[in-house]
Design a protein around this motif. Structure first.
Motif, PDB file in Angstrom:
ATOM      1  N   LEU A  26      11.524   3.301 -13.888  1.00  0.00           N
ATOM      2  CA  LEU A  26      10.234   3.325 -13.656  1.00  0.00           C
ATOM      3  C   LEU A  26       9.656   2.765 -12.287  1.00  0.00           C
ATOM      4  CD1 LEU A  26       7.950   4.530 -15.253  1.00  0.00           C
ATOM      5  CD2 LEU A  26       7.217   2.253 -16.026  1.00  0.00           C
ATOM      6  N   PRO A  27       9.839   1.719 -11.819  1.00  0.00           N
ATOM      7  CA  PRO A  27       9.505   1.353 -10.601  1.00  0.00           C
ATOM      8  C   PRO A  27       9.630   2.349  -9.440  1.00  0.00           C
ATOM      9  CG  PRO A  27      10.291  -0.684 -11.559  1.00  0.00           C
ATOM     10  CD  PRO A  27      10.651   0.524 -12.572  1.00  0.00           C
ATOM     11  N   ALA A  28      10.905   3.070  -9.698  1.00  0.00           N
ATOM     12  CA  ALA A  28      11.356   3.746  -8.690  1.00  0.00           C
ATOM     13  C   ALA A  28      10.540   5.066  -8.652  1.00  0.00           C
ATOM     14  CB  ALA A  28      12.743   4.204  -8.696  1.00  0.00           C
ATOM     15  N   VAL A  29      10.147   5.563  -9.878  1.00  0.00           N
ATOM     16  CA  VAL A  29       9.173   6.613  -9.883  1.00  0.00           C
ATOM     17  C   VAL A  29       7.702   6.226  -9.523  1.00  0.00           C
ATOM     18  CG1 VAL A  29       8.027   7.922 -11.549  1.00  0.00           C
ATOM     19  CG2 VAL A  29      10.205   7.483 -11.895  1.00  0.00           C
ATOM     20  N   LEU A  32       5.653   8.115  -6.903  1.00  0.00           N
ATOM     21  CA  LEU A  32       4.120   8.516  -6.866  1.00  0.00           C
ATOM     22  C   LEU A  32       3.217   8.026  -5.931  1.00  0.00           C
ATOM     23  CD1 LEU A  32       3.882   8.064 -10.938  1.00  0.00           C
ATOM     24  CD2 LEU A  32       4.179  10.178  -9.836  1.00  0.00           C
ATOM     25  N   ASN A  33       3.412   7.052  -5.363  1.00  0.00           N
ATOM     26  CA  ASN A  33       2.890   6.324  -4.372  1.00  0.00           C
ATOM     27  C   ASN A  33       2.907   7.190  -3.138  1.00  0.00           C
ATOM     28  OD1 ASN A  33       2.015   4.284  -6.071  1.00  0.00           O
ATOM     29  ND2 ASN A  33       3.446   2.665  -5.093  1.00  0.00           N
ATOM     30  N   VAL A  34       4.195   7.536  -2.690  1.00  0.00           N
ATOM     31  CA  VAL A  34       4.475   8.564  -1.589  1.00  0.00           C
ATOM     32  C   VAL A  34       3.381   9.659  -1.783  1.00  0.00           C
ATOM     33  CG1 VAL A  34       6.022   9.879  -0.458  1.00  0.00           C
ATOM     34  CG2 VAL A  34       6.447   7.514  -1.065  1.00  0.00           C
ATOM     35  N   ALA A  78      -3.321  12.985  -7.741  1.00  0.00           N
ATOM     36  CA  ALA A  78      -3.948  12.101  -8.028  1.00  0.00           C
ATOM     37  C   ALA A  78      -3.902  11.314  -9.534  1.00  0.00           C
ATOM     38  CB  ALA A  78      -5.673  12.716  -8.135  1.00  0.00           C
ATOM     39  N   ARG A  79      -4.410  10.142  -9.549  1.00  0.00           N
ATOM     40  CA  ARG A  79      -4.019   9.299 -10.726  1.00  0.00           C
ATOM     41  C   ARG A  79      -5.471   8.842 -11.324  1.00  0.00           C
ATOM     42  NH1 ARG A  79      -0.724   6.273  -7.203  1.00  0.00           N
ATOM     43  NH2 ARG A  79       1.403   5.845  -7.765  1.00  0.00           N
ATOM     44  N   GLN A  80      -5.462   8.969 -12.587  1.00  0.00           N
ATOM     45  CA  GLN A  80      -6.715   8.518 -13.173  1.00  0.00           C
ATOM     46  C   GLN A  80      -6.366   7.896 -14.436  1.00  0.00           C
ATOM     47  OE1 GLN A  80      -9.027  12.005 -14.417  1.00  0.00           O
ATOM     48  NE2 GLN A  80     -10.780  10.972 -15.401  1.00  0.00           N
ATOM     49  N   LYS A  81      -6.876   6.642 -14.216  1.00  0.00           N
ATOM     50  CA  LYS A  81      -6.520   5.549 -15.506  1.00  0.00           C
ATOM     51  C   LYS A  81      -7.643   5.578 -16.673  1.00  0.00           C
ATOM     52  CE  LYS A  81      -4.675   0.939 -15.422  1.00  0.00           C
ATOM     53  NZ  LYS A  81      -4.415  -0.019 -14.737  1.00  0.00           N
ATOM     54  N   GLY A  92      -7.846   3.614 -19.959  1.00  0.00           N
ATOM     55  CA  GLY A  92      -7.132   2.441 -21.023  1.00  0.00           C
ATOM     56  C   GLY A  92      -5.900   1.984 -20.247  1.00  0.00           C
ATOM     57  N   ARG A  93      -4.904   2.114 -21.097  1.00  0.00           N
ATOM     58  CA  ARG A  93      -3.834   1.414 -20.388  1.00  0.00           C
ATOM     59  C   ARG A  93      -2.874   2.732 -19.936  1.00  0.00           C
ATOM     60  NH1 ARG A  93      -0.373  -0.786 -25.670  1.00  0.00           N
ATOM     61  NH2 ARG A  93      -0.861   1.121 -26.943  1.00  0.00           N
ATOM     62  N   THR A  94      -3.115   3.805 -20.177  1.00  0.00           N
ATOM     63  CA  THR A  94      -2.215   4.874 -19.706  1.00  0.00           C
ATOM     64  C   THR A  94      -2.858   5.723 -18.387  1.00  0.00           C
ATOM     65  OG1 THR A  94      -3.180   6.883 -20.757  1.00  0.00           O
ATOM     66  CG2 THR A  94      -1.887   5.268 -22.047  1.00  0.00           C
ATOM     67  N   VAL A  95      -2.079   6.297 -17.484  1.00  0.00           N
ATOM     68  CA  VAL A  95      -2.625   6.696 -16.221  1.00  0.00           C
ATOM     69  C   VAL A  95      -2.061   8.242 -16.374  1.00  0.00           C
ATOM     70  CG1 VAL A  95      -2.442   6.848 -13.828  1.00  0.00           C
ATOM     71  CG2 VAL A  95      -2.507   4.611 -15.050  1.00  0.00           C
ATOM     72  N   ARG A  96      -3.016   9.165 -16.170  1.00  0.00           N
ATOM     73  CA  ARG A  96      -2.956  10.355 -16.154  1.00  0.00           C
ATOM     74  C   ARG A  96      -2.607  11.130 -14.571  1.00  0.00           C
ATOM     75  NH1 ARG A  96      -1.574  13.400 -20.524  1.00  0.00           N
ATOM     76  NH2 ARG A  96      -1.077  11.615 -21.710  1.00  0.00           N
ATOM     77  N   VAL A  97      -1.554  11.661 -14.461  1.00  0.00           N
ATOM     78  CA  VAL A  97      -1.380  12.048 -13.036  1.00  0.00           C
ATOM     79  C   VAL A  97      -1.584  13.556 -13.075  1.00  0.00           C
ATOM     80  CG1 VAL A  97       0.327  12.296 -11.306  1.00  0.00           C
ATOM     81  CG2 VAL A  97       0.360  10.230 -12.876  1.00  0.00           C
ATOM     82  N   ARG A  98      -2.154  13.868 -12.205  1.00  0.00           N
ATOM     83  CA  ARG A  98      -2.465  15.534 -11.754  1.00  0.00           C
ATOM     84  C   ARG A  98      -2.075  16.030 -10.681  1.00  0.00           C
ATOM     85  NH1 ARG A  98      -7.656  14.390 -10.716  1.00  0.00           N
ATOM     86  NH2 ARG A  98      -8.614  15.727  -8.987  1.00  0.00           N
ATOM     87  N   LEU A  99      -1.681  17.101 -10.541  1.00  0.00           N
ATOM     88  CA  LEU A  99      -1.154  17.621  -9.353  1.00  0.00           C
ATOM     89  C   LEU A  99      -2.647  18.043  -8.578  1.00  0.00           C
ATOM     90  CD1 LEU A  99       1.183  18.856  -7.911  1.00  0.00           C
ATOM     91  CD2 LEU A  99       0.799  21.091  -9.220  1.00  0.00           C
ATOM     92  N   GLN A 100      -2.354  17.928  -6.984  1.00  0.00           N
ATOM     93  CA  GLN A 100      -3.440  18.108  -6.240  1.00  0.00           C
ATOM     94  C   GLN A 100      -2.860  18.509  -5.026  1.00  0.00           C
ATOM     95  OE1 GLN A 100      -5.766  14.664  -5.084  1.00  0.00           O
ATOM     96  NE2 GLN A 100      -7.831  15.636  -5.804  1.00  0.00           N
TER      97      GLN A 100
END
Lengths: 128, 128
Positions: free
Chosen positions: B48-51, B55-57, B65-68, B70-78
């Motif tokens: 997971l840290p590798a992923v 994602l940071n890159v 783009a990330r959107q938090k 609660g405790r989950t983070v949705r990642v969407r394409l931009q």
DNA sequence: TCAATACTTAACCCCATGGTTAAGTATCAA
DNA sequence: TTGATACTTAACCATGGGGTTAAGTATTGA
């Protein structure tokens, strides 16, 4: 076989990731696309061996070809492989050309054969 | 200002240079383009840290783009930034679409407005 | 033949990248 | 409140990338 394409894309994209290499390609495109290594290296503020390495990366990715005549080496652009990068990117193109798809459909009707890929001003009319 | 674009292209192309990152983008494109980090990471055989780093890159390059919540983070394409990479590549497109330019010209006449950029099978009819 | 020219290769540096494991922080559910 | 879940950060490691200088190999011209 899909693996092979992956490796090719790795090479192409990472070749394009360096600004010096992009500048080298740009120079090869605007000049009469067959410059010697030294001519090519001249405008850059890095050493000749550094340019050599960049050229190695570029030819490793299949983006240039070298031809030795005597002691000079002519380098010429061979950008066909870039089409593969374009193809990969095209998958995402719909995201910024949504409303142009109508037009694309029209064109596919109008010109039975194929759709062109040399737009004059691609994205400006989109504002999203 | 041209410098800025250079840096942006560096980021975009080097983000695309890694096969895992391309796969992440592809997954975001085909699925309903808003997956959680863990869902996104599941199919890959890296930690997971590798992923996370990938994602940071990708978000560093502005491709996701990330959107938090609660405790989950949705990642969407931009993927809009990919258009800049496309633009850069377009400069070289003439090398593999010479004879398609006629068609492009035709389209510019037919559809006053603009030319599409979503071809079905781009390069096959060229053989050079 | 000998020196300059044109390119290449070798050897080295530094630091960025992609991976790991382990520990840390919120949040949710019981 | 306490344990599981979801993500993040830290610390570390090995490799590769981009740069250097210095040395090596052809070729060319005098």
């Amino acid at each position: 076989m899909v693996k092979y394409q992956e490796a090719e894309l790795n090479d192409i994209f990472s070749a394009l990731a360096d600004p010096t290499r992009r500048a080298l390609l740009a120079r090869l495109e605007e000049d009469d696309d067959a410059l010697s290594v030294s001519e090519l290296a001249a405008p850059f503020d890095v050493s000749l061996p550094a340019v050599m390495k960049h050229l190695n990366v570029l030819s490793g990715a299949g983006l240039i070809a070298r031809q030795k005549t005597g002691r000079t080496v002519r380098v010429r652009l061979q950008p066909e492989k870039m089409a593969h990068a374009m193809e990969w990117l095209r998958r995402y193109e719909r995201f910024w050309t949504d409303r142009l798809d109508r037009l694309a459909a029209f064109v596919e009707n109008a010109a039975q054969n194929e759709t062109p890929t040399h737009p004059a001003t691609p994205q400006d009319q989109e504002d999203r």
